[in-house]
Design an enzyme around this catalytic site. Structure first.
Site, PDB file in Angstrom:
ATOM      1  N   ALA A 146       0.833  -1.217  -0.107  1.00 28.64           N
ATOM      2  CA  ALA A 146       0.048   0.088   0.026  1.00 28.64           C
ATOM      3  C   ALA A 146       1.102   1.204  -0.102  1.00 28.64           C
ATOM      4  CB  ALA A 146      -0.775  -0.026   1.162  1.00 28.64           C
TER       5      ALA A 146
ATOM      6  N   LYS B  78       6.911   0.455  -3.060  1.00 30.87           N
ATOM      7  CA  LYS B  78       7.162  -0.677  -3.715  1.00 30.87           C
ATOM      8  C   LYS B  78       8.126  -1.519  -2.871  1.00 30.87           C
ATOM      9  CE  LYS B  78       6.078   0.836  -8.199  1.00 30.87           C
ATOM     10  NZ  LYS B  78       6.140   1.444  -9.612  1.00 30.87           N
TER      11      LYS B  78
ATOM     12  N   ASP C  24      -2.681  -9.496  11.936  1.00 30.67           N
ATOM     13  CA  ASP C  24      -2.868  -9.557  10.463  1.00 30.67           C
ATOM     14  C   ASP C  24      -2.148 -10.756   9.778  1.00 30.67           C
ATOM     15  OD1 ASP C  24      -2.528  -7.206   7.597  1.00 30.67           O
ATOM     16  OD2 ASP C  24      -3.975  -8.883   7.927  1.00 30.67           O
TER      17      ASP C  24
END
Ligand code: AMP
Length: 822
Positions: free
Chosen positions: A534, A537, A676
């Site tokens: 997000a 890179k 997560d």
């Protein structure tokens, strides 16, 4: 297609819902160009066609454009294959501009003679271009300059020999874009010769030089730098000065016989350009060269922030000072300089030209109340600022008569009254904590039976806490608070009880300082893009001077384009706060060291973008890996299916799961709550080595795995247990639930959990107690582990140590064959 899968026990409203999606889908279909065949991601045209135009999808006129925009439908096309099209002679800018998600383009065996200069400017994801067997006579490197090409195929294209195509010869020699594997030819007027035999004089890459490499100036100064580009053909030369704060003027170009030089003058140099890198670029037909100058701007100190001690903590006067060279700080109280001691001391961190920190008080009393003056100085100036520090009220200052106490008075023990007050305050605190625990245990006990104290996360991810999305997680008793956050499910607004967080703030906790390794930018050589998260890179890179035994090694570097997107967004100075959070994240990663946690090597913060350097894991993320080794996986060559990758067997799946469980055992031992865990956040290396590899920055390519609530809050609800969805309570037990989902992903070769349901439906299912079905290839023993992870009551879930043991034992019963995945 996953979208239309209807589970057997489906109710009528779900059928209606799926029908409505189907209608939307139909109304958004695009017409495939004639003589081509199309899927939502590919256009394949291999029949001869005399049409002059590039195949463009046409929108079917159904009278309703549905929800998806046309741009989205074009963007979904990742591969275009055109073969035997004799009418297509020029590839124009407009042909390609809508296909913004295109990754592979093949135009072969046709009549292509030219490509317009900006034809690929809207296709940044292009990685593979095949222009073989076309009558192209020339091609410019500039077409590809903003692409990260893996492969450029030019077989049987016979160029005209000359300087224009010298770059192809050089790329071949350097092995770029796979050109070295191709036999290329050019026509020198008389005959066709191998491109490698072409001998062209006065045709080479430009040379470049700049007048300085490091330039130190004082704020407000005026300075001129010069860049010289030389070579044949004579290059175009220019400075790139995006986002420069100082006023700048390019002075006229000067052309010498073999040198093109250009000046850049900065007027009224600004402190915001400290550390700025001025880059000069020289370009000719053969390629480009660049050189840069690092700017250092000296300026007098300013005190940007000096805050009264916060009532809640009452132990720290926070400050932010900016200056270069780094200012010297002194503190004054009652006109005297405060000497450093165990009771009052300055703790601070440096971020570029910012100093951020605290004047820290150990157990301050009302004797410490009063004005505190901070003085900051460097060779360019001195500045001061004063703040009132109020720590405690004097004992009995509310009018209550002071009790008469007979003690032998010693001046250094004049704190007796204070001690009583502190004692009373302490008692009140203990009482409050007990009440708090009781309320949590009996009053606030949820229908999922959550017990124990509730500690703090950031609350609303959009709220003021600087650490809100960083997945650190150890309960610390420093801060107990109730968050203002809520999730709306159905008609009910459900409050969010905040989460234990590991608040490793340098000023508050008594942890030993962590040394984060700093890596120099010049030691990192990017090789190719590995993926995109997000916030930036991820690249494969070579890193020099990292290992004492090797002079360079392969690493994965995560660039953080705009740190304020990742870190603190709500503070006054988001960039600074973000850099601080970046530093904290780096400290955290430095401290997490285990064979199944991806190795973190350090950060690179000299200039932008910020970079984190990790161990390179050859096979990328586990989700992709599972899909590539599932029953549906194919390797595509030129858009054609060639071979399967080899399906994972049971023992390999168990081996993967055991390693993730081992990584999680370590995280749990560190009281770290990940929040997560999913296969997309694990990485695969050589020999099926698997590690947990992402700690909070991967929510883009897999954005459909997250559910957006409110502003920026993205929740991976498909991996979350009921109590995390309802209350955003994240614990080691909620990580165990996610591990159950990881097992499910492994045994479905990377399917998305609840793929057949929309996010709202998933929330409904999970909170009402439904669990994922047993995957087709999953043994009962493994599904039992999943069910053990998905117990509604967090305390009743299996613990990760037991899970790891069971998986290990199951794996041992089935030998691991690693050879096919070396
Ligand atoms: P992330 O920023 O973690 O979302 O990374 C985006 C993608 O980059 C992942 O899906 C991986 O394919 C790749 N990637 C990230 N870290 C590594 C690494 N250490 N080694 C190899 N590939 C990586």
């Amino acid at each position: 297609m996953d979208l239309f899968f209807i589970p057997p026990r489906i109710c009528w409203w779900r059928v209606l819902f799926l029908l409505s999606i189907f209608q939307d889908y139909l109304s958004n279909m695009l017409d495939c160009p004639p003589t081509c065949s199309c899927s939502p991601t590919e256009i394949y045209c291999n029949k001869s066609d005399n049409g002059k135009f590039f195949p463009l999808l046409a929108l079917q006129d159904t009278g309703n454009n549905g929800n998806n925009s046309i741009e989205d439908l074009f963007k979904n096309i990742t591969s275009i294959h055109i073969e035997n099209w004799t009418g297509l002679q020029t590839l124009k800018d407009v042909d390609m501009e809508l296909y913004t998600g295109l990754q592979r383009l093949t135009i072969m065996n046709g009549n292509l003679r030219g490509i317009q200069a900006r034809a690929f400017s809207q296709n940044p994801h292009l990685r593979y271009i095949n222009l073989s067997k076309n009558p192209l006579t020339t091609l410019s490197w500039q077409l590809f300059q903003n692409l990260q090409l893996f492969e450029l195929r030019l077989e049987e294209v016979v160029f005209e020999c000359g300087c224009d195509i010298r770059w192809i010869q050089l790329w071949q020699q350097r092995g770029e874009a796979g050109l070295h594997t191709q036999l290329l030819f050019c026509n020198n007027g008389a005959s066709k010769i191998p491109l490698q035999a072409m001998n062209i004089s006065l045709c080479d890459l430009p040379d470049i030089s700049v007048t300085h490499y490091n330039l130190t100036v004082i704020e407000g100064d005026r300075v001129t730098v010069t860049c010289n580009g030389s070579g044949s053909p004579l290059p175009e030369v220019d400075w790139t000065v995006n986002d420069l704060h100082s006023i700048n003027t390019h002075q006229s170009n000067v052309y010498w016989p073999n040198v093109h030089s250009i000046n850049l003058t900065l007027v009224n140099v600004s402190r915001d350009d400290n550390f700025y890198i001025l880059t000069c670029i020289a370009e000719n037909k053969v390629g480009m060269a660049n050189a840069s100058i690092q700017l250092t701007v000296h300026f007098p100190p300013t005190i940007l922030k000096l805050d009264e001690p916060e009532r809640r903590h009452e132990t720290c006067i926070e400050f932010t000072v900016r200056g270069n060279p780094q200012p010297t700080l002194r503190w004054f109280h009652r006109d005297k300089e405060i000497p450093p001691s165990d009771y009052i001391r300055t703790e601070m961190d440096t971020y570029q030209d910012y100093l951020e920190g605290c004047l820290n008080f150990k157990d301050p009393t009302h004797h410490n109340n009063g004005n505190y003056t901070l003085e900051a100085s460097n060779f360019l100036g001195v500045t001061t600022k004063t703040v009132y520090g109020h720590f405690l009220n004097a004992p009995f200052s509310d009018g209550t008569p002071t009790p008469t106490i007979t003690v032998t008075h010693r001046p250094e023990e004049d704190t007796f009254g204070v001690s009583i007050a502190v004692g009373l305050a302490g008692f009140a605190c203990v009482l409050l904590v007990v009440l708090f625990v009781l309320i949590n245990k009996y009053g606030r006990r949820s229908k999922f039976g959550m017990k124990g104290p509730v500690a703090v996360i950031s609350g609303e991810e959009d709220s003021a806490s600087p650490l809100h999305h960083v997945n650190h997680g150890i309960i610390t008793p420093c801060t107990l608070d109730a968050g203002p956050d809520a999730v709306v499910i159905g008609m009910t607004r459900i409050p969010v009880i905040e989460n234990p967080q590991y608040f490793r703030h340098g000023h508050n906790c008594n942890k030993p300082a962590t040394y984060v390794q700093h890596i120099k930018r010049r030691d990192i050589i990017l090789k190719r893009e590995l993926g995109e998260g997000a916030f930036g890179k991820v690249f494969l890179a070579e890193c020099y001077n990292l290992s004492p035994t090797k002079d360079k090694m392969l690493v994965a570097v995560k660039t953080l384009k705009d740190p304020t997107l990742v870190f603190s967004q709500t503070l006054k100075d988001p960039t600074l706060a973000a850099r601080k959070d970046f530093q904290r994240e780096a400290e955290l990663l430095t401290n997490l060291q285990h064979e199944h946690i991806v190795k973190f090597y350090g950060v690179c913060v000299d200039g932008d973008p910020l970079i984190m350097v990790f161990e390179y894991m050859k096979h990328g993320d586990l989700n992709k890996f599972l899909r590539a080794h599932g029953p549906d996986a194919m390797i595509l060559v030129d858009g054609q299916p060639l071979q399967t990758n080899g399906e994972l067997g049971l023992s390999q799946m168990l081996h993967i799961a055991t390693q993730i469980a081992a990584g999680m055992m370590y995280l749990a031992s560190q009281h770290f709550v990940h929040r997560d865990l999913a296969t997309r956040n694990c990485l695969v290396g050589n020999g099926l080595l698997v590690k947990i590899g992402d700690f909070g920055m991967s929510r883009d390519i897999y954005s459909t795995d997250y559910y957006r609530v409110g502003g920026h809050t993205m929740l991976p609800i498909r991996w979350m247990p009921p109590e995390s969805i309802m209350y955003r309570k994240f614990t080691t037990e909620s990580d165990v639930w996610s591990f159950g989902v990881i097992l499910w992903e492994i045994f479905t070769y990377g399917k998305q959990p609840w793929f057949q349901l929309a996010n709202n439906e998933v929330i409904e299912c999970i909170t009402q107690g439904r669990v994922l079905e047993r995957p087709r290839v999953c043994p009962k023993e493994v599904y039992d582990i999943m069910l053990g992870c998905w117990q509604r009551e967090p305390q009743q879930r299996l613990n990760i140590k037991d899970i790891q043991k069971i998986l290990y034992a199951l794996g041992k019963a089935t030998p691991v064959y690693l050879d096919i995945l070396g």
